[in-house]
Design a protein around this motif. Sequence first.
Motif, mmCIF file in Angstrom:
data_model
loop_
_atom_site.group_PDB
_atom_site.id
_atom_site.type_symbol
_atom_site.label_atom_id
_atom_site.label_comp_id
_atom_site.label_asym_id
_atom_site.label_seq_id
_atom_site.Cartn_x
_atom_site.Cartn_y
_atom_site.Cartn_z
ATOM 1 N N ARG A 7 0.812 -1.219 0.000
ATOM 2 C CA ARG A 7 0.000 0.000 0.000
ATOM 3 C C ARG A 7 0.849 1.275 0.000
ATOM 4 N NH1 ARG A 7 -5.576 1.455 3.101
ATOM 5 N NH2 ARG A 7 -5.546 3.693 2.722
ATOM 6 N N TYR A 8 1.944 1.277 0.758
ATOM 7 C CA TYR A 8 2.689 2.514 0.969
ATOM 8 C C TYR A 8 3.999 2.591 0.184
ATOM 9 C CZ TYR A 8 -0.563 3.035 4.873
ATOM 10 O OH TYR A 8 -1.701 3.139 5.649
ATOM 11 N N GLY A 9 4.337 1.514 -0.507
ATOM 12 C CA GLY A 9 5.557 1.535 -1.297
ATOM 13 C C GLY A 9 6.794 1.175 -0.487
ATOM 14 N N THR A 10 7.926 1.153 -1.162
ATOM 15 C CA THR A 10 9.212 0.816 -0.558
ATOM 16 C C THR A 10 9.965 2.101 -0.221
ATOM 17 O OG1 THR A 10 10.452 0.803 -2.629
ATOM 18 C CG2 THR A 10 9.237 -1.202 -2.067
ATOM 19 N N GLN B 138 -14.184 -3.699 2.886
ATOM 20 C CA GLN B 138 -12.969 -4.432 2.535
ATOM 21 C C GLN B 138 -12.957 -5.820 3.172
ATOM 22 O OE1 GLN B 138 -9.535 -1.976 3.474
ATOM 23 N NE2 GLN B 138 -10.596 -0.149 2.717
ATOM 24 N N VAL B 139 -13.371 -5.870 4.436
ATOM 25 C CA VAL B 139 -13.415 -7.141 5.153
ATOM 26 C C VAL B 139 -14.382 -8.105 4.477
ATOM 27 C CG1 VAL B 139 -14.210 -8.226 7.293
ATOM 28 C CG2 VAL B 139 -12.698 -6.230 7.393
ATOM 29 N N VAL C 74 3.633 -11.217 -0.166
ATOM 30 C CA VAL C 74 3.085 -11.652 -1.453
ATOM 31 C C VAL C 74 2.227 -10.587 -2.126
ATOM 32 C CG1 VAL C 74 3.224 -14.131 -1.047
ATOM 33 C CG2 VAL C 74 1.256 -12.864 -0.171
ATOM 34 N N GLY C 75 1.828 -9.570 -1.394
ATOM 35 C CA GLY C 75 1.051 -8.504 -2.002
ATOM 36 C C GLY C 75 1.802 -7.771 -3.089
ATOM 37 N N ASP C 76 3.137 -7.802 -3.056
ATOM 38 C CA ASP C 76 3.908 -7.205 -4.144
ATOM 39 C C ASP C 76 4.822 -8.224 -4.819
ATOM 40 O OD1 ASP C 76 5.750 -7.436 -2.101
ATOM 41 O OD2 ASP C 76 5.996 -5.281 -1.797
ATOM 42 N N GLN D 248 -6.579 -8.077 -7.630
ATOM 43 C CA GLN D 248 -7.312 -7.823 -8.873
ATOM 44 C C GLN D 248 -8.672 -7.189 -8.603
ATOM 45 O OE1 GLN D 248 -7.269 -11.760 -10.610
ATOM 46 N NE2 GLN D 248 -5.453 -11.312 -11.850
ATOM 47 N N ALA D 249 -9.237 -7.458 -7.432
ATOM 48 C CA ALA D 249 -10.526 -6.860 -7.061
ATOM 49 C C ALA D 249 -10.366 -5.443 -6.526
ATOM 50 C CB ALA D 249 -11.217 -7.728 -6.013
ATOM 51 N N ALA D 250 -9.136 -4.941 -6.539
ATOM 52 C CA ALA D 250 -8.829 -3.565 -6.112
ATOM 53 C C ALA D 250 -9.171 -3.321 -4.644
ATOM 54 C CB ALA D 250 -9.541 -2.549 -7.001
ATOM 55 N N VAL D 251 -9.103 -4.374 -3.828
ATOM 56 C CA VAL D 251 -9.258 -4.188 -2.386
ATOM 57 C C VAL D 251 -7.985 -3.510 -1.878
ATOM 58 C CG1 VAL D 251 -9.586 -5.317 -0.159
ATOM 59 C CG2 VAL D 251 -10.691 -6.248 -2.211
#
Length: 484
Positions: free
Chosen positions: A179-182, A315-316, A399-401, A268-271
């Motif tokens: 979400r916030y980047g590296t 989101q949940v 795994v999110g990125d 892919q669902a943009a959550v």
Amino acid sequence: MACLLRAATWRLLPWRGYCSRGTKGELNESFVEALKAVVGSPHVSTAAAVREQHGHDESMHRCQPPDAVVWPQNVEQVSKLAALCYDQGVPIIPFGTGTGLEGGVCAVQGGVCVNLTHMDRILQLNLEDFSVLVEPGVTRKTLNTHLRDSGLWFPVDPGADASLCGMVATGASGTNAVRYGTMRDNVLNLEVVLPGGRLLHTAGPGRHFRKSAAGYNLTGLFVGSEGTLGLITAATLRLHPVPEATVAATCAFPNIRAAVDSTVHILQAAVPVARIEFLDDAMIDACNRYSKLNCCVAPTLFLEFHGSEQALAEQVQRTEEITRHNGGSNFSWAEEAEERSRLWAARHNAWYAALALRPGCKGYSTDVCVPISRLPEILVQTKENLKASGLTGVIAGHVGDGNFHCILVADQEDPEELLRITTFSKQLARHALALHGTCTGEHGIGLGKRQLLQEEVGAVGIETMRQLKATLDPRGLMNPGKVL
């Protein structure tokens, strides 16, 4: 002949003395006195124990101590030290908290280790501009404690309480990167002492803008440079608002593919998930034992969501639907801060939980990253290869990125086992490269991945890096033997 060649090489370095066998000796006494004149006698050490402490990180790379350790107190002293070392042909190795995983602080050619932890001030906080200026000794936890009542925080979280400028140098990321980047996304400006002592502000002195089209991206050049281009003595970092509400969750799956497919489908669902971490069954079992958890021993996702109460509810619900569709079970939500902290402390302690599987042994962590769409394929294959290797190891990842690690635990005195680790890690890295990924998502190249870097970026890429290095460090004294 080999001894003569070695002696001829070292005669170029007047700062050293060498015994008749041609092995490395100690720094000349006059040079040590010159170091003391810059930083003061209490801030220079040539003691064997201190040097050994500064000759290794958390990796399996063997300790290679520097010849001296110095603790500068300000940027002026760092500049003088750099000028002194460069004039005398002495290698310079920057040191932060020593939590790296690729041997980045090993003094492969000896020299002076510059420990920057005494420079630990938060110099300027710009609340309205969402930025902060810190010295290299400030760690991420120290910064966030300082920010506690400001409504802001710094989210890049590699797990260890690393120094922020060390995180810049290694291009760190961690659990919040999805979400916030590296670090690459959160550094606005750097103060760097170049080889020879010149001072560079990569975006101009005092500047902390969000974007610019002015010339080359010098800030980006030093993020991930691993101390090979200069010493980072201050960093201007981007801050983020503290989320209104936070919810964490765990969910178990029947197999690795189901867990990773859920990750892909959630994205892919943009959550807007803030963290999404994967732990395989062996890693969960180790965490249960080490951190006193009672999670189901199965491939598991750790998730966290940030936002308003209403947004989190949506989101949940969406996430739970996706995970159930992929066979997820034992879905458990944690809304209280104490329970969330306990879950994430267990995730951050995964490294030590893995080491506890074989007390007295050392750990090695692989660090590949692939496009999200290829993640299920490589993780399933990696689990099979890990079982076939006979190594003691677990899998965990951001795994999110697309970034994941195999934490391998081995007897460092067993050459055959170490060879199997090397073979396994290179095979995994080359698999990631074949899937258009990278051999390192966050740990860096350091000592062990230089060949893999060549395979990743190609001959022209390596030659371009060498030219940049030669321009900034023509004598090759900044953290030699790393990256290139």
